[in-house]
Scaffold this active site. Structure first.
Site, PDB file in Angstrom:
ATOM      1  CG  ASN A 129      -1.756   1.212   1.402  1.00  0.00           C
ATOM      2  OD1 ASN A 129      -1.849   2.021   0.469  1.00  0.00           O
ATOM      3  ND2 ASN A 129      -2.380   1.357   2.562  1.00  0.00           N
ATOM      4  CE  LYS A 155      -0.266   3.284   4.731  1.00  0.00           C
ATOM      5  NZ  LYS A 155      -0.068   3.364   6.171  1.00  0.00           N
ATOM      6  CD  GLU A 187      -3.507  -2.356   7.563  1.00  0.00           C
ATOM      7  OE1 GLU A 187      -2.350  -2.503   7.156  1.00  0.00           O
ATOM      8  OE2 GLU A 187      -4.247  -1.425   7.204  1.00  0.00           O
ATOM      9  CG  HIS A 206      -5.954   1.992   5.306  1.00  0.00           C
ATOM     10  ND1 HIS A 206      -5.485   2.973   6.152  1.00  0.00           N
ATOM     11  CD2 HIS A 206      -4.943   1.098   5.168  1.00  0.00           C
ATOM     12  CE1 HIS A 206      -4.248   2.678   6.500  1.00  0.00           C
ATOM     13  NE2 HIS A 206      -3.890   1.551   5.915  1.00  0.00           N
TER      14      HIS A 206
HETATM   15  P1  PGA Z   1       2.852   0.338   7.697  1.00  0.00           P
HETATM   16  O1  PGA Z   1       1.374   0.572   7.096  1.00  0.00           O
HETATM   17  O2  PGA Z   1       3.363  -0.942   7.129  1.00  0.00           O
HETATM   18  O3  PGA Z   1       3.628   1.539   7.264  1.00  0.00           O
HETATM   19  O4  PGA Z   1       2.697   0.267   9.189  1.00  0.00           O
HETATM   20  C1  PGA Z   1       0.480  -0.496   6.969  1.00  0.00           C
HETATM   21  C2  PGA Z   1      -0.824  -0.030   6.366  1.00  0.00           C
HETATM   22  O5  PGA Z   1      -1.331   1.040   6.733  1.00  0.00           O
HETATM   23  O6  PGA Z   1      -1.392  -0.722   5.491  1.00  0.00           O
END
Ligand code: PGA
Length: 229
Positions: free
Chosen positions: A6, A8, A157, A88
């Site tokens: 992901n 983002k 998560e 999310h």
């Molecule tokens: P991270 O994010 O691996 O940077 O903790 C995970 C996510 O939000 O999918």
């Protein structure tokens, strides 16, 4: 195992293209049965082909229409995208998506036959109250969600583990995933500071079917440490 990247609000169209080119070359070494997903920002979507699936981090639950700033199915179809992340915690908490909105998106994209990775997770405040409180919260995030839909998986998560470097412990993940499997019998990904240093431990947990990765997915080297671990 399922490995989902992901991005983002990171990477550009150009850097995503470079990333995918590099990744695809190295994915020849992955286990055949493992699946890789990449969720680039919307501006970097394209009809990439390879041993991976490209998905959208978000979209509006419409075919097309007057929804300034949003993209619908028509725009995703141009790039053969039929995979989407829904729920999310950043969309729930920063962009203000209520459970009702999330459930509406789920119902719409289900109707479209999309493969859905549906994200759930609790705050630190809830985690500190213990597993029962955590499960109550997680179950509430299935409100309005058709958990019998065949084309979806769940990403658990914990919000306090996302982007913080603080991963949930093996015991926390094990207990939460065991409890979740009883609620929804679907592939279950863990997400929250997954990286090369903890992938072996996390992947070895019985009810962990994959990982959703933010920070460590941004470079092909660190993402491949997970995929090829
Ligand atoms: P991270 O994010 O691996 O940077 O903790 C995970 C996510 O939000 O999918």
């Amino acid at each position: 195992m399922i490995y989902a990247a992901n991005f983002k609000t990171n990477h550009t169209r150009k850097s995503t293209e470079n990333y995918i080119e590099d990744l695809q070359r190295k994915l020849v070494d992955k286990n055949e049965e493992d699946r890789v997903f990449i969720f680039p920002p919307l501006t970097a979507l394209d009809a990439y082909e390879g041993d991976f699936t490209i998905g959208a981090q978000n979209a509006y639950p419409v075919e097309s229409g007057a929804y300034t700033g949003e993209v619908g199915v028509e725009q995703l179809a141009e790039f053969n995208i039929n995979t989407i992340l829904i729920g999310h915690s950043e969309r729930r908490d920063i962009l203000g998506e209520s459970q009702e909105v999330v459930a509406k998106k789920f119902a719409f994209f289900k109707e479209q036959g999309f493969e859905i990775i549906y994200c759930i997770g609790e705050s630190l405040e809830i985690r500190e109250q213990g597993l029962e409180a955590v499960m109550e919260h997680l179950v509430s995030q299935f409100e309005g969600i058709d958990t019998t839909y065949e084309n979806f998986m769940v990403a658990y998560e914990p919000i306090w583990a996302i982007g913080t470097g603080r991963t949930a412990s093996v015991e926390e993940i094990t207990m939460t995933h065991d409890a979740l499997k009883k609620v929804v019998d679907k592939p279950l990904l863990y997400g929250g500071s997954v990286k090369g240093a903890n992938i072996a431990q996390i992947a070895a947990i019985d009810n962990v079917d994959g990982v959703l990765v933010g920070g460590a997915s941004l470079k092909t080297e660190t993402f491949l440490e997970l995929v090829l671990h």
